[in-house]
Structures are given as C-alpha cells and as structure tokens.
Design a protein around this motif. Structure first.
Motif, PDB file in Angstrom:
ATOM      1  N   LEU A  32      96.674  43.482-111.988  1.00 25.07           N
ATOM      2  CA  LEU A  32      96.012  43.361-110.735  1.00 25.07           C
ATOM      3  C   LEU A  32      95.484  44.397-109.963  1.00 25.07           C
ATOM      4  O   LEU A  32      94.776  44.822-109.490  1.00 25.07           O
ATOM      5  N   ARG A  33      96.171  45.788-110.373  1.00 21.95           N
ATOM      6  CA  ARG A  33      95.901  46.481-110.468  1.00 21.95           C
ATOM      7  C   ARG A  33      93.486  46.554-110.758  1.00 21.95           C
ATOM      8  O   ARG A  33      92.861  46.933-110.047  1.00 21.95           O
ATOM      9  N   ASP A  34      93.318  46.301-111.930  1.00 21.79           N
ATOM     10  CA  ASP A  34      91.929  46.020-112.004  1.00 21.79           C
ATOM     11  C   ASP A  34      91.028  45.083-111.247  1.00 21.79           C
ATOM     12  O   ASP A  34      90.156  45.222-111.015  1.00 21.79           O
ATOM     13  N   VAL A  35      91.740  44.012-110.717  1.00 24.80           N
ATOM     14  CA  VAL A  35      91.026  43.327-109.899  1.00 24.80           C
ATOM     15  C   VAL A  35      90.917  43.753-108.896  1.00 24.80           C
ATOM     16  O   VAL A  35      89.724  43.925-108.345  1.00 24.80           O
ATOM     17  N   ARG A  36      91.629  44.530-107.813  1.00 22.66           N
ATOM     18  CA  ARG A  36      91.886  45.527-106.983  1.00 22.66           C
ATOM     19  C   ARG A  36      90.264  46.521-106.934  1.00 22.66           C
ATOM     20  O   ARG A  36      89.411  46.568-105.855  1.00 22.66           O
ATOM     21  N   ALA A  37      90.422  46.945-107.750  1.00 23.68           N
ATOM     22  CA  ALA A  37      88.845  48.380-108.495  1.00 23.68           C
ATOM     23  C   ALA A  37      87.762  47.767-108.822  1.00 23.68           C
ATOM     24  O   ALA A  37      87.160  48.100-108.030  1.00 23.68           O
ATOM     25  N   LEU A  38      88.214  46.060-108.890  1.00 25.30           N
ATOM     26  CA  LEU A  38      86.442  45.681-109.556  1.00 25.30           C
ATOM     27  C   LEU A  38      86.016  44.566-108.477  1.00 25.30           C
ATOM     28  O   LEU A  38      84.784  44.900-108.924  1.00 25.30           O
ATOM     29  N   ASN A  39      87.146  44.775-107.736  1.00 20.87           N
ATOM     30  CA  ASN A  39      86.339  43.935-106.156  1.00 20.87           C
ATOM     31  C   ASN A  39      87.015  44.096-105.207  1.00 20.87           C
ATOM     32  O   ASN A  39      87.726  43.176-104.589  1.00 20.87           O
ATOM     33  N   PRO A  40      86.413  45.313-104.731  1.00 19.31           N
ATOM     34  CA  PRO A  40      87.020  45.817-103.710  1.00 19.31           C
ATOM     35  C   PRO A  40      86.823  45.564-102.236  1.00 19.31           C
ATOM     36  O   PRO A  40      86.733  45.980-100.941  1.00 19.31           O
ATOM     37  N   GLY A  42      84.380  42.078 -99.768  1.00 19.92           N
ATOM     38  CA  GLY A  42      84.665  40.442-100.027  1.00 19.92           C
ATOM     39  C   GLY A  42      82.850  40.042-100.165  1.00 19.92           C
ATOM     40  O   GLY A  42      82.766  39.570-100.051  1.00 19.92           O
ATOM     41  N   ASP A  43      82.669  40.845-100.796  1.00 16.65           N
ATOM     42  CA  ASP A  43      81.240  40.458-101.592  1.00 16.65           C
ATOM     43  C   ASP A  43      81.419  39.296-102.242  1.00 16.65           C
ATOM     44  O   ASP A  43      81.461  40.191-103.393  1.00 16.65           O
ATOM     45  N   TRP A  44      81.064  38.056-102.671  1.00 13.99           N
ATOM     46  CA  TRP A  44      81.625  37.465-103.604  1.00 13.99           C
ATOM     47  C   TRP A  44      80.890  37.581-104.799  1.00 13.99           C
ATOM     48  O   TRP A  44      81.026  37.339-105.344  1.00 13.99           O
ATOM     49  N   THR A  45      79.949  38.068-104.375  1.00 13.85           N
ATOM     50  CA  THR A  45      78.232  38.239-105.202  1.00 13.85           C
ATOM     51  C   THR A  45      78.397  38.739-106.115  1.00 13.85           C
ATOM     52  O   THR A  45      78.438  38.347-107.131  1.00 13.85           O
ATOM     53  N   ARG A  46      79.445  40.086-105.663  1.00 15.27           N
ATOM     54  CA  ARG A  46      79.766  40.983-107.233  1.00 15.27           C
ATOM     55  C   ARG A  46      81.669  40.780-107.223  1.00 15.27           C
ATOM     56  O   ARG A  46      81.409  41.439-108.605  1.00 15.27           O
ATOM     57  N   TRP A  47      81.772  39.580-107.670  1.00 13.18           N
ATOM     58  CA  TRP A  47      82.973  39.505-107.929  1.00 13.18           C
ATOM     59  C   TRP A  47      83.622  39.126-109.493  1.00 13.18           C
ATOM     60  O   TRP A  47      82.174  38.819-110.181  1.00 13.18           O
ATOM     61  N   LEU A 177      85.927  29.244-104.575  1.00 12.57           N
ATOM     62  CA  LEU A 177      84.485  29.499-104.360  1.00 12.57           C
ATOM     63  C   LEU A 177      84.034  30.395-104.452  1.00 12.57           C
ATOM     64  O   LEU A 177      82.382  30.625-105.015  1.00 12.57           O
ATOM     65  N   GLY A 178      84.844  31.865-104.339  1.00 13.79           N
ATOM     66  CA  GLY A 178      84.419  33.182-104.759  1.00 13.79           C
ATOM     67  C   GLY A 178      84.149  33.893-106.693  1.00 13.79           C
ATOM     68  O   GLY A 178      83.679  34.429-106.609  1.00 13.79           O
ATOM     69  N   HIS A 179      84.501  32.395-107.334  1.00 16.61           N
ATOM     70  CA  HIS A 179      85.116  32.669-108.908  1.00 16.61           C
ATOM     71  C   HIS A 179      83.323  32.559-109.028  1.00 16.61           C
ATOM     72  O   HIS A 179      83.173  32.039-109.240  1.00 16.61           O
ATOM     73  N   PRO A 180      83.263  33.950-110.459  1.00 21.08           N
ATOM     74  CA  PRO A 180      82.378  33.902-111.570  1.00 21.08           C
ATOM     75  C   PRO A 180      81.997  32.542-111.748  1.00 21.08           C
ATOM     76  O   PRO A 180      80.627  31.253-111.679  1.00 21.08           O
ATOM     77  N   ASN A 181      83.074  31.704-112.138  1.00 23.05           N
ATOM     78  CA  ASN A 181      82.959  30.809-113.267  1.00 23.05           C
ATOM     79  C   ASN A 181      82.762  29.368-112.021  1.00 23.05           C
ATOM     80  O   ASN A 181      83.005  28.077-112.399  1.00 23.05           O
ATOM     81  N   ALA A 182      82.711  29.556-110.580  1.00 22.61           N
ATOM     82  CA  ALA A 182      83.269  28.439-109.970  1.00 22.61           C
ATOM     83  C   ALA A 182      81.274  26.792-109.985  1.00 22.61           C
ATOM     84  O   ALA A 182      80.876  27.944-109.838  1.00 22.61           O
ATOM     85  N   ALA A 227      90.477  38.154-104.740  1.00 26.99           N
ATOM     86  CA  ALA A 227      89.397  37.972-105.449  1.00 26.99           C
ATOM     87  C   ALA A 227      90.162  37.840-106.979  1.00 26.99           C
ATOM     88  O   ALA A 227      90.663  38.300-106.950  1.00 26.99           O
ATOM     89  N   PRO A 228      89.494  37.750-107.879  1.00 26.98           N
ATOM     90  CA  PRO A 228      88.088  37.126-108.096  1.00 26.98           C
ATOM     91  C   PRO A 228      88.101  35.658-107.607  1.00 26.98           C
ATOM     92  O   PRO A 228      86.738  34.497-107.696  1.00 26.98           O
ATOM     93  N   SER A 229      88.642  35.387-106.807  1.00 28.02           N
ATOM     94  CA  SER A 229      88.854  33.108-106.209  1.00 28.02           C
ATOM     95  C   SER A 229      88.301  33.548-105.163  1.00 28.02           C
ATOM     96  O   SER A 229      87.227  32.934-104.794  1.00 28.02           O
TER      97      SER A 229
END
Length: 413
Positions: A32-40, A42-47, A177-182, A227-229
C-alpha cells in the motif's frame, strides 16, 4: 435452513487463510505504501500497479485460489453463494486480497453478466481474459446530472443505427476506470423510452479505446483516489460499437442488473463483515496494549461495552447475510429481495460503527495511514451509497412488507 459450511467451503477457506497469512499479510502494508508512492495524485494516465500484485496473482492461480466467486466448477471454484460467503468475509480483512484472487469488484459483477447473459463471441473476447486476470473492466451506470438513487432516471442513450449502436452520455463513479489494464466498460443507457420503466434500458460492451470515449477526471473519495483503480467520470460522445456488443436484447438492462446485483451484494456485505472483524481485533489489541490514567484503555470510558456491542452487531449482520445467501441459492434472487436489501443496509452500517469506535480508541493514529481504519471507514461510508442508498433499500423492504400485509388481508376477506 442450514448455514453450516460445506466440506469444500471449509477446505477452500483454510487454503485461502493460509495463503493470506503466508503471502498477503507480510507484504500488504509495504504494498500500500508502494501504491501511494507510485500514484501520488489523480493523474490516472500515469498510474502504475506495483509488481508484487502480478506475482501474488500468479501464486494464487497456481494454487487454485482463483475466480472463487463463480459457481461454475470449470471456470471458477464451483461454490454456491452460501459456500463462497465465508471466503468473501476472509478477503474483507485485506484491502488487496480480492484482487489477488481475481474476486474484486466491479470485475466479478461484470464477469457474472457475461457468464449468465453474454453470447459466445462476447464470452470469448471479454469473459475469457477477465477470468484469466489479463484485463480489468468498468461498470458505467451512475450519472452526475440525475438522481441516480432511482436508476430509471438514467439519461445516457443507446440508439440503433443500422448494424451499429450509438452511445451518448456522461457517467461517473465508474470504479476501475483508471486501472492501466482497464479494457472495456459495460455501459447502461436508455434505449427504449416508450417501454415500461424497467424495460427501457440496455447494457452494451464498450472498448475503452473506442473513439468518443473520454475520461474527464478521476474522483477522490474522502480525499483518496483509490489508485491504481480509482473511480472516474467518463463521457461517451457519439460512440459507435457493433450491435453484437449488446448484452442480450434491447430493454433487458434492468433484468440483467438484478441478476448481477444479487450475489454481488452478498460479496460486498461479507467483505464488510470481514473488515469489521479486523477493526474489532485492532481495537482490542490497541485497548490492551495502551495505558491511560493508570489503566488499560479497554478499562476506561465504557470501552468494554463497545467491544460487546460490536461483537453482537457483527454476528447479527453475518447471520442475516448468510440467510440471504441461503435464500438466493434455494429460492432465487427474486425471492430474496427483502433479505438482499436488508443486508445492504445492515452490513455497511455495522462496519462504519465498528471502525468509528476503533478510530476513537486509536486516537490520532486512527485517522492516519499507519493503520487501515480510515480506508475501512471510507469503504463503509461509500457502500451505504453504492448499489443503492440505505433509504432506497429501506423503501423496497417496506413496499414488500406492505404488499404482503395487503395480500394476507385480501385472503381473509
């Protein structure tokens, strides 16, 4: 009625719990810490999804802990709704476990739609990769410009044009909607405005890369983008798809939705009960380990009574949910509408109450991200709106009860 878990349910639960102890619990906080670090933001295009997730999913699939929600013994675990319920409860103790086992919303509901109502082409193109965990999906129903508590208010449209369907409208709170694999969304819209109010809408499968599909923004819930969903607002502007993307026939949207929401609400509610159990355990551990005014926190301010009340409420919610699951399995979704609505009110409220008490006992730590209580509270509060607000479910229960009363009176006349 018999709520005793079957042998295969108990065996599956033990394997699931062992997997969670060995593989999920040791890494969840770091994940969960990695999720927050990777997706700081609301820019879903970079999640991004941390690499541990795919590794965990591969392990779960290799151990046969995959698609546990699906009653098909070849594509899933072959469990009934009642048999799956304890597994959903166990997954509710973790913020990431449902995804690890390919049992996460909204994909489970979308897979059920395709499994029960999709044609062979739709199952091959969309259901197969969902079951394999290769793609993710979205369900687009709620709209920002109408009171979506009454789903018949939906104004997004589906228009026939030869061999194509043309979709127009704006949807929001579209989870995933924001998931990279959606890869695709199930779009529900107004297709037959002159029909009966529950036969006016349809469901259509829409690849998210189609021209005219535009994600305007991701929506934070209690300040978190999940994020990342995530949950997004998306516009469909003259989106053209083949008519073969229609699920069943025009006007069947609400009939399909009822089939989708029945078992899905069991899943939601049992996960909420599992989350409440986790919150209660954290509350007890904290209360025993911390001292204030010369006493353990549990011995202060009525905290023991709060523990007792939480225990009573959780067990009541579980029994009611298991009853609803049993009734779905034995009598069908239509016969279990009162119970399905009842658990949709009870389980999220119990979770919210238990988490609120736990936060209070944790003090400042309770509203931090060091413990999962704020996330659990947000889940509980959102669930009281998602899939129908509390007031709508209470209204349905009252309507059914009044109808039964009138029928009894008429029979005695």
């Amino acid at each position: 009625m018999d709520f005793q878990p079957s042998t295969r349910s108990q065996e599956s639960l033990q394997r699931l719990l062992r997997f969670m102890r060995e593989h999920i619990e040791p890494i969840e906080a770091d994940y969960l810490r990695d999720v927050r670090a990777l997706n700081p933001d609301g820019d879903w295009t970079r999640w991004q999804v941390p690499a541990q997730m795919e590794a965990l999913k591969a392990k779960a699939r290799a151990e046969g802990l995959w698609n546990l929600f699906l009653p098909d013994p070849e594509l899933g675990a072959g469990l009934t709704t009642l048999e799956y319920a304890p597994l959903a409860e166990a997954m509710g103790r973790s913020l990431i476990a449902p995804e690890v086992f390919n049992c996460n919303a909204p994909d489970t509901g979308n897979m059920e739609v395709l499994y029960h109502f999709g044609n062979d082409e739709q199952k091959l193109r969309w259901l197969a990769p969902l079951l394999a965990g290769e793609i993710r999906s979205v369900f687009c129903m709620t709209e920002p410009d109408v009171a979506s508590s009454d789903a018949t208010n939906m104004q997004a449209t589906i228009r026939e044009d030869g061999d194509e369907l043309v979709l127009d409208g704006r949807k929001w709170w579209s989870t995933g909607l924001g998931h990279p694999n959606a890869a695709f969304a199930i779009f529900m819209g107004l297709s037959n405005p002159d029909n009966d109010r529950h036969a006016r809408h349809s469901m259509v499968l829409v690849p998210l890369e189609m021209p005219g599909v535009r994600i305007d923004r991701m929506l934070p819930a209690f300040g978190e983008y999940d994020a990342p969903s995530g949950h997004g607002e998306v516009v469909f502007d003259q989106v053209r798809v083949p008519r073969t993307n229609l699920v069943r026939e025009l006007g069947a949207g609400f009939a399909i939705a009822q089939g989708r929401l029945g078992p899905g609400r069991i899943h939601h509610c049992m996960r909420a009960i599992g989350a409440a159990e986790l919150a209660l355990e954290l509350m007890i551990e904290r209360g025993l380990s911390r001292v204030a005014f010369g006493k353990p926190l549990l011995d202060l301010g009525g905290n023991r009574e709060r523990i007792a009340n939480a225990r009573i409420a959780i067990d009541q919610a579980r029994l009611l949910t298991l009853y609803a699951a049993w009734k779905i399995d034995t009598h069908g979704v239509a016969a279990a509408m009162t119970e399905i609505s009842a658990i949709k009110v009870v389980a999220p409220n119990v979770l919210q109450q238990v988490v609120d008490e736990a936060i209070q006992l944790f003090g400042g730590a309770g509203v931090s991200q060091d413990v999962p209580l704020t996330s659990l509270f947000a889940i509980a509060r959102a669930l009281r709106i998602a899939d129908g607000p509390d007031a709508v479910h209470r209204s349905l229960i009252a309507r059914i009860e009044i109808s039964k009363h009138k029928k009894r009176n008429a029979a005695h006349e």
